[in-house]
Design a protein around this motif. Structure first.
Motif, PDB file in Angstrom:
ATOM      1  N   VAL A  28      -1.696   0.904   4.137  1.00 39.92           N
ATOM      2  CA  VAL A  28      -1.552   2.386   3.932  1.00 39.92           C
ATOM      3  C   VAL A  28      -0.340   2.775   4.514  1.00 39.92           C
ATOM      4  O   VAL A  28       0.221   2.257   5.193  1.00 39.92           O
ATOM      5  CB  VAL A  28      -2.730   2.907   4.687  1.00 39.92           C
ATOM      6  CG1 VAL A  28      -4.260   2.426   4.302  1.00 39.92           C
ATOM      7  CG2 VAL A  28      -2.670   2.771   6.414  1.00 39.92           C
ATOM      8  N   SER A  29       0.003   4.046   4.047  1.00 39.14           N
ATOM      9  CA  SER A  29       1.392   4.767   4.514  1.00 39.14           C
ATOM     10  C   SER A  29       0.964   5.291   5.852  1.00 39.14           C
ATOM     11  O   SER A  29       0.046   5.755   6.168  1.00 39.14           O
ATOM     12  CB  SER A  29       1.481   5.783   3.440  1.00 39.14           C
ATOM     13  OG  SER A  29       2.893   6.483   4.305  1.00 39.14           O
ATOM     14  N   MET A  30       2.363   4.989   6.600  1.00 37.64           N
ATOM     15  CA  MET A  30       2.192   5.532   8.236  1.00 37.64           C
ATOM     16  C   MET A  30       3.011   6.582   8.291  1.00 37.64           C
ATOM     17  O   MET A  30       3.553   6.790   9.628  1.00 37.64           O
ATOM     18  CB  MET A  30       2.381   4.309   9.204  1.00 37.64           C
ATOM     19  CG  MET A  30       1.333   3.270   8.998  1.00 37.64           C
ATOM     20  SD  MET A  30      -0.268   3.689   9.265  1.00 37.64           S
ATOM     21  CE  MET A  30      -0.213   3.721  10.985  1.00 37.64           C
ATOM     22  N   LEU A  31       3.744   6.964   7.306  1.00 36.80           N
ATOM     23  CA  LEU A  31       4.790   8.044   7.490  1.00 36.80           C
ATOM     24  C   LEU A  31       4.442   9.424   8.274  1.00 36.80           C
ATOM     25  O   LEU A  31       5.206   9.871   8.432  1.00 36.80           O
ATOM     26  CB  LEU A  31       5.206   8.433   6.062  1.00 36.80           C
ATOM     27  CG  LEU A  31       5.993   7.117   5.066  1.00 36.80           C
ATOM     28  CD1 LEU A  31       6.379   7.638   3.840  1.00 36.80           C
ATOM     29  CD2 LEU A  31       7.246   6.462   6.116  1.00 36.80           C
ATOM     30  N   LEU A  32       3.068   9.700   7.937  1.00 33.49           N
ATOM     31  CA  LEU A  32       2.773  10.976   8.679  1.00 33.49           C
ATOM     32  C   LEU A  32       2.444  10.921  10.425  1.00 33.49           C
ATOM     33  O   LEU A  32       2.433  11.838  11.077  1.00 33.49           O
ATOM     34  CB  LEU A  32       1.572  11.574   8.088  1.00 33.49           C
ATOM     35  CG  LEU A  32       1.708  11.999   6.600  1.00 33.49           C
ATOM     36  CD1 LEU A  32       0.264  12.380   6.343  1.00 33.49           C
ATOM     37  CD2 LEU A  32       2.578  12.899   6.506  1.00 33.49           C
TER      38      LEU A  32
END
Length: 98
Positions: A28-32
Motif C-alpha cells: 500500500v502507498s504510505m504517501l499520506l
C-alpha cells in the motif's frame, strides 16, 4: 459507503509498505502518512494508508467487518457490534454542539 481495512505494517520503505489483515498481505502507498513504523495499525482504502489507528479502533473496525460478513450470511452479528448495542446513536465529536 467507504470500507477501509485496519491493516498492520509488516515492512516499509517509507513510500510504500507491506501490510496485513487476516492473513492477506498487500503493498500500500504510505504517501499520506509520516513514516509509521513496522507494527503500526493503519486504515487502508484502495491500497492507500489514509490514517493511523490505535489498537482499540483497529479492533472495532475489524469486528465490524466480521459482523458485516456474518449479517450477509444470515448469522447473528450482535456480538461484533457490542459497542453499539443498547445505546443511542451518537454524533461524531466534530458535529456536536455541546
Amino acid at each position: 459507503m467507504c470500507l477501509g481495512l485496519p491493516m498492520t505494517i509488516v515492512e516499509t520503505d517509507g513510500v510504500s509498505a507491506l501490510c496485513e489483515f487476516r492473513g492477506e498481505q498487500r503493498r500500500v502507498s504510505m504517501l499520506l502518512l509520516s513514516n509509521p513504523p513496522v507494527g503500526a495499525k493503519v486504515l487502508v482504502y484502495i491500497d492507500t494508508a489514509i490514517r493511523m489507528l490505535d489498537e482499540e479502533e483497529a479492533r472495532l473496525i475489524a469486528d465490524a467487518i466480521e459482523g458485516l460478513g456474518a449479517a450477509l450470511n444470515g448469522e447473528d452479528c450482535d456480538r461484533f457490534f457490542a459497542d453499539l448495542i443498547d445505546r443511542e446513536p451518537q454524533l461524531p465529536e466534530h458535529l456536536r454542539l455541546d
